[in-house]
Design a protein around this motif. Structure first.
Motif, short mmCIF file in Angstrom:
data_model
loop_
_atom_site.label_atom_id
_atom_site.label_comp_id
_atom_site.label_asym_id
_atom_site.label_seq_id
_atom_site.Cartn_x
_atom_site.Cartn_y
_atom_site.Cartn_z
N THR A 89 0.82 -1.22 0.00
CA THR A 89 0.00 0.00 0.00
C THR A 89 0.85 1.26 0.00
O THR A 89 0.31 2.36 0.10
N GLN A 90 2.18 1.11 -0.10
CA GLN A 90 3.08 2.26 -0.05
C GLN A 90 3.42 2.74 -1.47
O GLN A 90 3.36 1.97 -2.43
N PRO A 91 3.80 4.02 -1.60
CA PRO A 91 4.24 4.52 -2.91
C PRO A 91 5.44 3.74 -3.42
O PRO A 91 6.25 3.22 -2.64
N LEU A 92 5.57 3.66 -4.74
CA LEU A 92 6.63 2.88 -5.37
C LEU A 92 7.33 3.73 -6.42
O LEU A 92 6.67 4.36 -7.25
N ASN A 93 8.66 3.78 -6.36
CA ASN A 93 9.45 4.44 -7.39
C ASN A 93 10.00 3.39 -8.35
O ASN A 93 10.57 2.38 -7.91
N ILE A 94 9.85 3.62 -9.63
CA ILE A 94 10.37 2.71 -10.65
C ILE A 94 11.38 3.47 -11.49
O ILE A 94 11.06 4.52 -12.07
N TYR A 95 12.61 2.96 -11.55
CA TYR A 95 13.66 3.58 -12.34
C TYR A 95 13.90 2.74 -13.59
O TYR A 95 13.94 1.51 -13.52
N GLU A 96 14.04 3.40 -14.72
CA GLU A 96 14.33 2.70 -15.96
C GLU A 96 15.71 3.12 -16.46
O GLU A 96 16.13 4.26 -16.26
#
Length: 203
Positions: free
Chosen positions: A166-173
């Motif tokens: 339920t927490q925010p998620l950072n996705i790096y490409e």
């Protein structure tokens, strides 16, 4: 001695050299099955480089997955980076190559030399390596984690207290073709294989 190696030794909780009567490290048929099915969740315990004892002699056991190649050798400061000095043996049809090197010490630099079917020699760092050489070097470094006193207990306790779903998620490409360019020279346009021109790392 490398200061990081010394720091690791200080963190060891009274760890000693391997027992001369200890069994040698063995990759079992079950390990190979789990690896082939993508469910070997503790593969790091046997793949990579680990201190081991065979026939009463202390050394290090090396194991790396390199399918469909002609040969695999391990090279390092312990054998003068000789690409033919220390061959590994294939483990049935698993694609895993393994071998035991006696008499080498923690902190030694090493890489795998992958010989392709067309005769090219590819120098590769250990994908399961526990320690890496500092830049600009790219070799792996032998490191024994047994008895290491991890200091992340408070962070793990805090992580358990939250529902990560339920927490925010950072996705790096990242574009792998340009992630590590060679040197500081103008890079120009990438070649057909997606890499950029520039001096290569011989090791």
């Amino acid at each position: 001695m490398d200061t990081n190696i010394a720091a690791n030794a200080e963190h060891k909780a009274g760890a000693s050299s391997p027992d001369a009567q200890a069994p040698c490290l063995i990759i079992t048929d079950n390990d190979r099955y789990l690896f082939a099915t993508g469910t070997w969740n503790r593969s790091w315990e046997k793949l990579g480089a680990h201190p081991d004892v065979q026939d009463g002699v202390a050394g290090w056991h090396f194991a790396v997955w390199a399918p469909d190649v002609r040969s695999v050798h391990v090279v390092g400061s312990f054998n003068g980076w000789d690409a033919k000095a220390t061959p590994l043996a294939p483990l049935a049809s698993s694609g895993i190559w393994q071998g035991f090197v006696p008499g080498i010490a923690e902190g030694e630099l090493y890489k795998y030399v992958i010989e392709t079917h067309d005769g090219r020699l590819l120098y590769k760092a250990d994908p399961y390596g526990f320690f890496a050489e500092e830049q600009p070097g790219t070799a792996s470094r032998l490191m024994d984690l047994s008895g290491y006193a991890w200091g992340d207990g408070a962070w793990l306790d805090e992580r358990r207290a939250h529902d990560h779903m339920t927490q925010p998620l950072n996705i790096y490409e990242v574009h792998l073709g340009s992630w590590k360019r060679h040197g500081n020279e103008p890079q120009g346009e990438p070649g057909p294989d997606g890499t950029y021109p520039g001096p290569g790392d011989p090791f």
